[in-house]
Design a protein around this motif. Structure first.
Motif, mmCIF file in Angstrom:
data_model
loop_
_atom_site.group_PDB
_atom_site.id
_atom_site.type_symbol
_atom_site.label_atom_id
_atom_site.label_comp_id
_atom_site.label_asym_id
_atom_site.label_seq_id
_atom_site.Cartn_x
_atom_site.Cartn_y
_atom_site.Cartn_z
ATOM 1 N N ASN A 318 91.448 -15.324 101.455
ATOM 2 C CA ASN A 318 90.210 -15.118 102.059
ATOM 3 C C ASN A 318 89.100 -16.240 101.259
ATOM 4 O OD1 ASN A 318 91.113 -13.607 104.166
ATOM 5 N ND2 ASN A 318 89.848 -12.027 103.624
ATOM 6 N N GLU A 320 85.543 -18.133 101.018
ATOM 7 C CA GLU A 320 84.116 -18.099 101.582
ATOM 8 C C GLU A 320 83.563 -19.379 101.783
ATOM 9 O OE1 GLU A 320 79.796 -16.162 100.539
ATOM 10 O OE2 GLU A 320 81.331 -15.892 99.206
ATOM 11 N N VAL A 409 83.548 -16.229 106.143
ATOM 12 C CA VAL A 409 84.865 -15.968 105.426
ATOM 13 C C VAL A 409 85.999 -16.513 106.283
ATOM 14 C CG1 VAL A 409 86.281 -14.286 103.970
ATOM 15 C CG2 VAL A 409 83.790 -14.480 103.930
#
Length: 424
Positions: A318, A320, A409
């Protein structure tokens, strides 16, 4: 407990056929007629006009025409009702069940969407939370199941913070939670009360299924119920797979799914912590499908790669992304880039498929994604060099945006080619 098939009786006003039209007009004017059911002939020649149960207290018996209150035991849905969506039908059945207790607050508590697995419907965690629902007991779940055409019901809760993303799911109706889900021609079976199924990863599963893996050995470090293991075996034609998973419920589901798809002889399931995996020097390809980060598995992935030829890592993470106030005006970024020891190649690597945010549709590779990919490639290169005592080079083949995980995200997958540097 099985969902009942017996129709719920509905109230109606029965009158002689010659008065039926006049009575209907009066009921419509007072908004008392239940349009979900047809007028019905009764024994003795009378006609019954269905009325709304929640408005029985407002019902009057007109003196100018003979009529009486009756209950239709087997009501026939009207044409309009047969065209209803399941969500509309569910609300109407519950409104009729609760009668005068029905309110706008309760209507907001009724789900508008759910997940269906053949005869089992999985409700969202925020549905049927009001105290009044508990008072209804089993009849509530029988009514919901009947309205949605299900035999079994379950309701999800929040994912448990146990490191295995175990679901907190309650079985409301039925004997067990085992279901079968068909995805891109692959049969997955799992217990919804013990394991999760993520439909949001469909684009990555389709991509994996199209990869050229014929003759390759795959190591899937976070196999789960077989999200990616099965596409590699069934469609991508991997010769063999090592599937690692520490959740015993997911392992049972994976073993069953391997048998269902006839590939159990081409897969070895390793039950336990993959950091303790004893495999070495076996893999042409390693899948690291864990979010928010698969970083703990990177040293393991380096160990299982074939030390003589290397291979490809599919690294999930993940990342950002800073919000942008305007569309990117910069040229397409270098998404495919080799390490200094390797060969450079330019081009746009991400071909967006399905995403959960409009902003991602048609977007170019974001600077944050590129920086993460380059840092990851450098880290893997260092791990491989330390492990084998010789230089390796890593090449960024592709950056895939799977979905938006949260605001700003994104769930990404980096395809990273890793090869030992040949002596000059």
């Amino acid at each position: 407990m099985e969902a009942r098939d017996t129709p719920i009786p509905v109230p109606a006003l029965a009158t002689e056929p010659r008065f039926a039209q006049c009575l209907r007009e009066q009921l419509e004017e007072e908004q008392l007629l239940d349009r979900h059911y047809q007028l019905q002939k009764m024994p003795g020649g009378c006609v019954a006009l269905p009325v709304l149960e929640e408005k029985l207290s407002q019902l009057w018996l007109p003196q100018e025409m003979p009529c009486e209150l009756v209950w239709i035991q087997s009501p026939v849905p009207s044409r309009a009702a047969r065209r209803q969506t399941p969500a509309q039908k569910l609300r109407d059945e519950l409104r009729r069940l609760l009668g005068e207790s029905w309110s706008e607050e309760l209507e907001r508590d009724v789900p508008h969407a759910w997940q269906r697995h053949k005869d089992l419907v999985l409700l969202s965690e925020d549905s049927f939370k009001a105290a009044v629902w508990e008072k209804l007991g089993p009849v509530l779940w029988e009514t919901v199941a009947s309205a949605l055409g299900a035999q079994r019901l379950a309701r999800r809760g929040r994912v448990l913070p146990d490191g295995m993303r175990s679901p907190r799911v309650t079985l409301l109706l039925g004997q067990d939670g085992w279901v079968e889900h068909v995805d891109n021609g692959i049969r997955y079976t799992f217990d919804v009360t013990k394991c999760m199924f993520s439909p949001g990863n469909i684009t990555e599963k389709l991509r994996v299924a199209s990869l050229p893996c014929s003759g390759e050995v795959l190591v899937d470090l976070y196999a789960g119920i077989g999200y990616f293991t099965l596409p590699y075996l069934v469609h991508a034609a991997a010769a063999f797979a090592h599937a690692c998973e520490w959740n015993s419920h997911a392992v049972e589901a994976l073993r069953r799914s391997l048998v269902l798809n006839g590939v159990q002889d081409r897969c070895c399931v390793h039950h336990g912590d993959n950091r303790q995996l004893e495999l070495r020097d076996v893999a042409d390809r390693v899948n690291l499908g864990l979010i928010p980060s698969s970083e703990e598995g990177w040293p393991v992935a380096c160990r299982v790669l074939k030390k003589g030829t290397g291979g490809i890592l599919h690294i999930h993470h993940n990342v950002e992304t800073l919000p942008t106030t305007a569309p990117l005006q910069t040229p397409v970024l270098l998404a495919e880039q080799a390490s200094p020891e390797g060969k450079d190649c330019n081009g746009e690597a991400w071909h967006p498929m399905e995403d959960r945010e409009k902003e991602t549709q048609g977007a170019r590779i974001r600077p944050e994604w590129q920086r993460w990919a380059e840092a990851t490639a450098a880290r893997i290169r260092g791990l491989l060099a330390e492990l084998h005592g010789q230089p390796w080079h890593t090449s960024i083949l592709h950056i895939e945006a799977v979905k938006s995980y949260a605001p700003h995200v994104h769930h990404l997958v980096l395809d990273l080619e890793c090869r030992p540097t040949l002596p000059a």
